[in-house]
Design an enzyme around this catalytic site. Structure first.
Site, PDB file in Angstrom:
ATOM      1  N   ARG A 103      -1.212  59.789  -9.700  1.00 52.32           N
ATOM      2  CA  ARG A 103      -1.874  59.190 -10.861  1.00 52.32           C
ATOM      3  C   ARG A 103      -1.343  57.782 -11.111  1.00 52.32           C
ATOM      4  O   ARG A 103      -2.081  56.876 -11.490  1.00 52.32           O
ATOM      5  CB  ARG A 103      -1.681  60.099 -12.093  1.00 52.32           C
ATOM      6  CG  ARG A 103      -2.538  59.682 -13.258  1.00 52.32           C
ATOM      7  CD  ARG A 103      -2.612  60.763 -14.320  1.00 52.32           C
ATOM      8  NE  ARG A 103      -1.315  61.027 -14.930  1.00 52.32           N
ATOM      9  CZ  ARG A 103      -1.080  62.016 -15.792  1.00 52.32           C
ATOM     10  NH1 ARG A 103      -2.055  62.843 -16.121  1.00 52.32           N
ATOM     11  NH2 ARG A 103       0.118  62.201 -16.309  1.00 52.32           N
ATOM     12  N   LYS A 205      -3.134  55.847 -16.958  1.00 58.26           N
ATOM     13  CA  LYS A 205      -2.119  55.923 -18.016  1.00 58.26           C
ATOM     14  C   LYS A 205      -1.562  54.535 -18.314  1.00 58.26           C
ATOM     15  O   LYS A 205      -0.365  54.259 -18.167  1.00 58.26           O
ATOM     16  CB  LYS A 205      -1.018  56.902 -17.595  1.00 58.26           C
ATOM     17  CG  LYS A 205      -0.620  57.821 -18.747  1.00 58.26           C
ATOM     18  CD  LYS A 205       0.126  59.020 -18.244  1.00 58.26           C
ATOM     19  CE  LYS A 205       1.062  59.597 -19.280  1.00 58.26           C
ATOM     20  NZ  LYS A 205       0.495  59.959 -20.556  1.00 58.26           N
ATOM     21  N   GLU A 241     -10.945  63.243 -25.887  1.00 58.56           N
ATOM     22  CA  GLU A 241      -9.604  63.826 -25.852  1.00 58.56           C
ATOM     23  C   GLU A 241      -8.844  63.467 -27.110  1.00 58.56           C
ATOM     24  O   GLU A 241      -9.310  62.681 -27.935  1.00 58.56           O
ATOM     25  CB  GLU A 241      -8.848  63.397 -24.597  1.00 58.56           C
ATOM     26  CG  GLU A 241      -8.595  61.914 -24.493  1.00 58.56           C
ATOM     27  CD  GLU A 241      -7.826  61.544 -23.231  1.00 58.56           C
ATOM     28  OE1 GLU A 241      -7.001  62.331 -22.763  1.00 58.56           O
ATOM     29  OE2 GLU A 241      -8.040  60.432 -22.740  1.00 58.56           O
TER      30      GLU A 241
HETATM   31  C1  LIG Z   1      -4.278  60.311 -23.345  1.00 60.44           C
HETATM   32  C2  LIG Z   1      -3.698  61.495 -22.658  1.00 60.44           C
HETATM   33  N1  LIG Z   1      -4.512  62.500 -22.316  1.00 60.44           N
HETATM   34  C3  LIG Z   1      -4.054  63.607 -21.705  1.00 60.44           C
HETATM   35  C4  LIG Z   1      -2.712  63.759 -21.402  1.00 60.44           C
HETATM   36  C5  LIG Z   1      -2.233  64.996 -20.702  1.00 60.44           C
HETATM   37  O1  LIG Z   1      -1.879  64.724 -19.374  1.00 60.44           O
HETATM   38  P1  LIG Z   1      -0.802  65.623 -18.619  1.00 60.44           P
HETATM   39  O2  LIG Z   1      -1.302  67.023 -18.689  1.00 60.44           O
HETATM   40  O3  LIG Z   1      -0.788  65.093 -17.233  1.00 60.44           O
HETATM   41  O4  LIG Z   1       0.488  65.447 -19.331  1.00 60.44           O
HETATM   42  C6  LIG Z   1      -1.814  62.743 -21.766  1.00 60.44           C
HETATM   43  C7  LIG Z   1      -0.377  62.882 -21.500  1.00 60.44           C
HETATM   44  O5  LIG Z   1       0.114  62.498 -20.534  1.00 60.44           O
HETATM   45  C8  LIG Z   1      -2.324  61.578 -22.387  1.00 60.44           C
HETATM   46  O6  LIG Z   1      -1.505  60.577 -22.726  1.00 60.44           O
END
Ligand SMILES: Cc1ncc(COP(=O)(O)O)c(C=O)c1O
Length: 358
Positions: A103, A205, A241
């Site tokens: 990622r 991210k 989300e």
């Molecule tokens: C905006 C956002 N959505 C979803 C997630 C969940 O991702 P993960 O399951 O990889 O931690 C995160 C956290 O990392 C996030 O910052």
């Protein structure tokens, strides 16, 4: 992740002597979610060709950066988040670390940065965990949160990518989000402020995705909600989300979650939950989810590295509150027990999701 530490905490930790004991002298029963600095951080820099030099561990602390760094001026930065778990036998394991590496690579391409290879990333994470292993909480008390960063650290004046990037990892022990696994969230659907637009950076991210939601989240918290559920920026009709986690709805035997189309983060917990739900025999749909479907759902839950699988007890939209099933017999509870079991090593990992740090 929790709130920022005070500078006084930082000084105390800088003076902390690093012994050879198995565990740091810490009140593990009262581990929260704020930053607890650990002993070492890992740093690696890219050269002009975009390759990274050999990284190294250095005592955790402040570091120098050019005032003209692209990360400071133009937000050229990414972060990741994953956890190291202490197993019952005392050994330490990571969960799906290659997914974080991939990622970060995807995000680096979007922001025109070189990124460490998957192998470099995984090695760096392992070295950092080993150097800070006395901060990996005892079994059942929490985990070591690992925060890899990639930033345009070289100086630039005109808008453009930095000539040099820095990859850095720091860690902090954190507690179990909800010790009973069931403290539910109350969400507010935000229909004014957007998190990510089509063609933007919502799918990676990028550090620039987070400060813009502080306002909406703070306002929701002031009204007594736990967090905000954002709608798509293009039509305002579909859920996307929460500020730092993905969202799922359950209706009968069907579990649905918004599809990955560039505006939501492809969560690693999300991906794992989809697989576990299919194993349990649920039908899983990745699709556009209109607000109406959320209002009529039996259950709603959020997924993320920090929150794990977190049930939602209510969602408020235009002053109307919809309530959902939570607790012992819920789908989210069943998924949560399996996921946390695999992560902590008490359920056998038949999927190759975990790797020991030795
Ligand atoms: C905006 C956002 N959505 C979803 C997630 C969940 O991702 P993960 O399951 O990889 O931690 C995160 C956290 O990392 C996030 O910052």
């Amino acid at each position: 992740m929790g709130s920022a530490q005070s500078s006084s905490t930082h000084k105390v930790n800088e003076k902390r002597s690093i012994g050879k004991e198995k565990y740091a002298n810490f009140d593990w029963d009262n581990l929260g979610f704020s930053l607890t600095p650990t002993d070492y951080m890992y740093i690696m820099k890219s050269n002009k060709d975009g390759n990274f030099s050999k990284g190294s561990l250095t005592p955790y602390g402040t570091f120098e950066i050019s005032p003209a760094a692209a990360v400071l001026n133009y937000g050229q930065g990414l972060f990741e988040g994953l956890k190291a778990y202490r197993k019952e036998d005392g050994r330490i394991q990571l969960f799906r670390v290659e997914e974080n590496a991939n990622r970060m690579k995807m995000g680096a391409e979007r922001l025109l940065m070189p990124s460490p290879s998957v192998e470099e990333f995984v090695n760096a994470v392992k070295q950092t965990v080993l150097a800070n292993k006395r901060w990996v909480p005892p079994y059942g008390k929490g985990s070591l949160y690992i925060r890899p960063l990639l930033m345009g650290s070289g100086g630039v004046l005109g808008i453009g990518p930095a000539p040099e990037c820095t990859f850095l990892i720091f860690t902090s022990p954190i507690g179990i989000w909800y010790k009973d696994g069931s403290k539910p969230k109350s969400l507010l659907i935000e229909d004014g402020l957007s998190r990510a637009a089509p063609g933007g950076t919502g799918g990676v991210k990028s550090i620039t995705n987070y400060a813009p939601v502080f306002e909406a989240v703070n306002e929701a918290k002031a009204k007594g909600f736990t967090d905000v559920l954002f709608l798509d920026a293009a039509t305002g009709k579909y859920i996307e989300e929460v500020s730092s986690c993905n969202v799922f709805i359950v209706k009968g035997n069907i579990i649905s979650t918004p599809g990955i189309q560039g505006t939501i983060l492809p969560g690693i917990t999300r991906k794992s939950v989809i697989e576990l739900a299919l194993d349990f025999g649920y039908q899983v749909e990745e699709r556009s989810i209109p607000v109406e479907d959320v209002i009529e759902a039996d259950e709603v839950f959020c997924t993320g590295t920090a929150v794990g699988i977190s049930p939602v007890s209510s969602i408020t939209y235009k002053n109307k509150r919809a309530k959902y099933k939570t607790g012992a017999k819920s789908v989210s509870q069943k998924l949560c027990e399996t996921l946390t079991g695999i992560q902590s090593g008490c359920i056998k990992d038949t999927k190759g999701w975990t790797v020991l740090v030795e």
